[in-house]
Design an enzyme around this catalytic site. Sequence first.
Site, PDB file in Angstrom:
ATOM      1  N   CYS A  67     -20.600 -20.976 -16.760  1.00 22.58           N
ATOM      2  CA  CYS A  67     -20.669 -22.354 -17.274  1.00 22.58           C
ATOM      3  C   CYS A  67     -19.356 -23.105 -17.079  1.00 22.58           C
ATOM      4  CB  CYS A  67     -21.039 -22.339 -18.752  1.00 22.58           C
ATOM      5  SG  CYS A  67     -22.594 -21.492 -19.026  1.00 22.58           S
TER       6      CYS A  67
ATOM      7  N   HIS B 153     -20.254 -29.565 -20.843  1.00 27.61           N
ATOM      8  CA  HIS B 153     -21.239 -28.677 -20.207  1.00 27.61           C
ATOM      9  C   HIS B 153     -22.498 -28.712 -21.064  1.00 27.61           C
ATOM     10  CE1 HIS B 153     -23.478 -25.275 -19.017  1.00 27.61           C
ATOM     11  NE2 HIS B 153     -23.140 -24.549 -20.075  1.00 27.61           N
TER      12      HIS B 153
ATOM     13  N   ASN C 150     -30.107 -26.253 -19.294  1.00 29.32           N
ATOM     14  CA  ASN C 150     -28.735 -25.813 -19.009  1.00 29.32           C
ATOM     15  C   ASN C 150     -28.686 -25.332 -17.557  1.00 29.32           C
ATOM     16  OD1 ASN C 150     -26.375 -24.323 -18.735  1.00 29.32           O
ATOM     17  ND2 ASN C 150     -26.516 -23.369 -20.761  1.00 29.32           N
TER      18      ASN C 150
HETATM   19  O1  UT7 Z   1     -24.238 -22.161 -21.466  1.00 25.29           O
HETATM   20  C1  UT7 Z   1     -23.509 -21.097 -21.966  1.00 25.29           C
HETATM   21  C2  UT7 Z   1     -23.262 -21.236 -23.398  1.00 25.29           C
HETATM   22  N1  UT7 Z   1     -24.497 -21.077 -24.125  1.00 25.29           N
HETATM   23  C3  UT7 Z   1     -24.565 -21.495 -25.352  1.00 25.29           C
HETATM   24  O2  UT7 Z   1     -23.602 -22.053 -25.850  1.00 25.29           O
HETATM   25  C4  UT7 Z   1     -25.828 -21.246 -26.110  1.00 25.29           C
HETATM   26  C5  UT7 Z   1     -25.497 -20.939 -27.535  1.00 25.29           C
HETATM   27  N2  UT7 Z   1     -26.644 -20.548 -28.361  1.00 25.29           N
HETATM   28  C6  UT7 Z   1     -27.714 -21.325 -28.572  1.00 25.29           C
HETATM   29  O3  UT7 Z   1     -27.845 -22.382 -27.988  1.00 25.29           O
HETATM   30  C7  UT7 Z   1     -28.730 -20.879 -29.588  1.00 25.29           C
HETATM   31  O4  UT7 Z   1     -28.258 -19.745 -30.257  1.00 25.29           O
HETATM   32  C8  UT7 Z   1     -30.125 -20.572 -28.988  1.00 25.29           C
HETATM   33  C9  UT7 Z   1     -30.795 -21.858 -28.554  1.00 25.29           C
HETATM   34  C10 UT7 Z   1     -30.008 -19.623 -27.827  1.00 25.29           C
HETATM   35  C11 UT7 Z   1     -31.037 -19.914 -30.033  1.00 25.29           C
HETATM   36  O5  UT7 Z   1     -31.134 -20.741 -31.180  1.00 25.29           O
HETATM   37  P1  UT7 Z   1     -30.905 -20.138 -32.635  1.00 25.29           P
HETATM   38  O6  UT7 Z   1     -31.068 -21.250 -33.567  1.00 25.29           O
HETATM   39  O7  UT7 Z   1     -29.572 -19.435 -32.629  1.00 25.29           O
HETATM   40  O8  UT7 Z   1     -32.105 -19.134 -32.776  1.00 25.29           O
HETATM   41  P2  UT7 Z   1     -32.095 -17.534 -32.966  1.00 25.29           P
HETATM   42  O9  UT7 Z   1     -31.673 -16.856 -31.719  1.00 25.29           O
HETATM   43  O10 UT7 Z   1     -31.379 -17.218 -34.236  1.00 25.29           O
HETATM   44  O11 UT7 Z   1     -33.628 -17.234 -33.180  1.00 25.29           O
HETATM   45  C12 UT7 Z   1     -34.346 -17.741 -34.327  1.00 25.29           C
HETATM   46  C13 UT7 Z   1     -35.773 -17.282 -34.249  1.00 25.29           C
HETATM   47  C14 UT7 Z   1     -35.941 -15.797 -34.022  1.00 25.29           C
HETATM   48  O12 UT7 Z   1     -37.059 -15.360 -34.756  1.00 25.29           O
HETATM   49  P3  UT7 Z   1     -36.866 -14.650 -36.192  1.00 25.29           P
HETATM   50  O13 UT7 Z   1     -36.043 -13.417 -35.913  1.00 25.29           O
HETATM   51  O14 UT7 Z   1     -36.148 -15.650 -37.047  1.00 25.29           O
HETATM   52  O15 UT7 Z   1     -38.263 -14.366 -36.611  1.00 25.29           O
HETATM   53  C15 UT7 Z   1     -36.268 -15.691 -32.549  1.00 25.29           C
HETATM   54  O16 UT7 Z   1     -37.022 -14.557 -32.223  1.00 25.29           O
HETATM   55  O17 UT7 Z   1     -36.438 -17.927 -33.155  1.00 25.29           O
HETATM   56  C16 UT7 Z   1     -37.074 -16.928 -32.327  1.00 25.29           C
HETATM   57  N3  UT7 Z   1     -37.047 -17.411 -30.956  1.00 25.29           N
HETATM   58  C17 UT7 Z   1     -37.985 -18.220 -30.424  1.00 25.29           C
HETATM   59  N4  UT7 Z   1     -39.093 -18.768 -30.955  1.00 25.29           N
HETATM   60  C18 UT7 Z   1     -39.834 -19.573 -30.159  1.00 25.29           C
HETATM   61  C19 UT7 Z   1     -36.125 -17.147 -29.995  1.00 25.29           C
HETATM   62  N5  UT7 Z   1     -36.430 -17.799 -28.869  1.00 25.29           N
HETATM   63  C20 UT7 Z   1     -37.588 -18.466 -29.113  1.00 25.29           C
HETATM   64  C21 UT7 Z   1     -38.399 -19.312 -28.331  1.00 25.29           C
HETATM   65  N6  UT7 Z   1     -39.502 -19.835 -28.892  1.00 25.29           N
HETATM   66  N7  UT7 Z   1     -38.091 -19.641 -27.048  1.00 25.29           N
END
Ligand code: UT7
Length: 336
Positions: A115, A263, A293
Amino acid sequence: MYQSKIAGVGKYVPENVVTNNDLAEMMDTNDAWIQERTGIKERRHIKDGDGNSTAIMGVKAAKIALERAKVKKDDIDLIVFATLSPDYYFPGCGVQVQEMLDIKTCPALDVRNQCSGFIYGLSTADQFIKTGMYKNILVIGSENHSGGLDFTTRGRSVSVIFGDGAGAVVLTRSDNKEQGILSTHLHSEGKHALELSLKGPSTEHWVPEIIAENPQGDDIPYYPYMNGQFVFKNAVVRFSEVIMEGLKANNLEVKDIDMLIPHQANLRISQFIQQKFKLSNEQVYNNIQKYGNTTAASIPIALCEAWENDKIKAGDKVVLAAFGSGFTWASAVISW
Ligand code: UT7
């Protein structure tokens, strides 16, 4: 010491639009989750048979940048190509661009800083121009993510985020000391390398071993892994730090930013930075809603689109900032 300036910008994204609802047909996800957590509404994916690849998209963006810069291909002294999704394990995409643009045997350098790759590439090009070694440098960021993502529910936390596309700039020597790349700032912290990574195929994880270790196909190390919340927490801190570092180096303040191009990792990250620095909507450019992204391509695509929409004018202070896998993070302060 010479000065360098961006003389032309270009971008290319594949025609094929993939909406959140399209992804919901392939895996257990939904439009509301994706928009709420990331801001993304749709992204572009290369389609089988559309003739695109990472290098080819890079060439398409580069041709536009060259035309706008009014620089002839044979006046390019160096190609810098940033990507995490090259067409081949080796050689890198830079040499493909040299061949596809039919440039005589110029040097071609590949940058692997994910990135932050575009800013690392821009910084490298800037040094070559400032020292007087080269006059015209093509800097490209391009990604074919869709070719390497897990589009089953197992991969949903990563695969809904990333999109394909390319952006490019032509950096040229300039006599005007007030205009151009004022400074660049680069960082890394390898202790977090595996928090956002793709382990193989690599010399550590070669294909037969991967298959032998994963007969059920679980936990496959040739799909990307991201510890989302950990990456998010580090991102907001490092973005803030590296923007401030760039401003301080140039005796500028937050209010002097005419355009911040972060980014495009997650709209929530950009909004956090915007609120923290009390920047107006006019001072920050986001287009993750349309493209997802695109890693090394995200900054040049956004820069190009902002310029095309007349959001960047001569003399504006433009700040680029990135954070991602490595971890690496970087910024560039530009007087347009
Ligand atoms: O470009 C390089 C740098 N990248 C970044 O800076 C990205 C940084 N991170 C993020 O943008 C976020 O952490 C994400 C968008 C990747 C994820 O969002 P989050 O709010 O941190 O969600 P999470 O990973 O804590 O997941 C929450 C819930 C989980 O379910 P439970 O365990 O709460 O039941 C996941 O299994 O959402 C679930 N989940 C999804 N649900 C529907 C994960 N992915 C999905 C999905 N659709 N695509």
